[in-house]
Design an enzyme around this catalytic site. Structure first.
Site, mmCIF file in Angstrom:
data_model
loop_
_atom_site.group_PDB
_atom_site.id
_atom_site.type_symbol
_atom_site.label_atom_id
_atom_site.label_comp_id
_atom_site.label_asym_id
_atom_site.label_seq_id
_atom_site.Cartn_x
_atom_site.Cartn_y
_atom_site.Cartn_z
ATOM 1 N N HIS A 92 0.842 -1.204 0.000
ATOM 2 C CA HIS A 92 0.000 0.000 0.000
ATOM 3 C C HIS A 92 0.873 1.248 0.000
ATOM 4 C CE1 HIS A 92 -2.901 2.860 2.200
ATOM 5 N NE2 HIS A 92 -3.144 2.907 0.911
ATOM 6 N N HIS A 111 -2.188 0.767 8.065
ATOM 7 C CA HIS A 111 -3.614 0.806 7.687
ATOM 8 C C HIS A 111 -4.208 -0.594 7.688
ATOM 9 C CE1 HIS A 111 -1.369 4.057 5.496
ATOM 10 N NE2 HIS A 111 -2.223 4.782 6.185
#
Ligand code: FES
Length: 161
Positions: A92, A111
Site C-alpha cells: 500500500h 492501515h
C-alpha cells in the site's frame, strides 16, 4: 505515387511494427537485468528453533522476513513445505509488515492490510492492491537461500537497483 488509402496502410503498419518490437526488446532487457543475488539466510535448525528470521533482500534497503508456518505454503520449502519469505514492505504505502504467529498472517500496522503467507502473500483485507512480494527460497543442504523475488517490491521500478 502512394494514394491516400495506401499511405494510411503504410503508416499504420510502420507505427505498429516498431512498437511491438520495442515491447519485446524492453521485456527481454528487463528480465535480463533482474539478476538476483543468492543469500544464505540461515539453517533449517535455526528456523526450527526461531520460526521467524528477519533479513534484507535483495539489498540492505529491502527488509524481508522468513517464516516457518504450521502448514504447507505456496512456494514453501523445508520438510513440510512450510518455510516462506516475503518483503516486509507493504504494497500500500511501504510500511513494514509484522508477523502475527497466532493468526499466521502478515499485518501492516499503518492501515491494517493483511497478507496470507501460506497463499503467496495474497492480501486478505486492507488498503493494498497487490500481494506481498514473495522471496524465492531454496535449500543448499540444510542452508536456506534466497535467490529471487516474485512481484515488485514497494517503491521500486525494478527489484534490483
Ligand atoms: S502502508 Fe500498509 S496498509 Fe497502508
Amino acid at each position: 505515387m502512394v494514394d491516400r488509402r495506401n499511405f494510411i496502410k503504410a503508416s499504420v503498419a510502420g507505427a505498429v511494427l516498431p512498437a511491438a518490437q520495442l515491447t519485446q526488446n524492453t521485456l527481454a532487457s528487463t528480465s535480463a537485468e533482474q539478476v538476483f543475488p543468492v543469500l544464505n539466510i540461515g539453517t533449517l535448525a535455526e528456523v526450527e528453533s526461531q520460526n521467524v528470521i528477519e533479513f534484507s533482500y535483495p539489498d540492505s534497503a529491502s527488509p524481508a522476513i522468513l517464516i516457518r508456518l504450521e502448514e504447507a505454503a505456496t512456494g514453501g520449502i523445508g520438510p513440510n513445505n512450510s518455510i516462506v519469505a516475503y518483503s516486509r514492505l507493504c504494497t500500500h504505502k511501504g510500511c513494514p509488515v509484522g508477523y502475527r504467529p497466532g493468526r499466521q498472517l502478515l499485518i501492516c500496522p499503518c492501515h491494517w492490510s493483511t497478507f496470507d503467507p501460506a497463499r503467496a502473500g495474497t492480501m486478505v483485507i486492507g488498503q493494498a492492491s497487490q500481494s506481498l512480494p514473495q522471496v524465492m527460497l531454496r535449500l543448499d543442504e540444510d542452508v536456506i537461500q534466497a535467490y529471487g523475488v516474485t512481484g515488485l517490491i514497494y517503491g521500486r521500478q525494478t527489484n534490483i537497483i
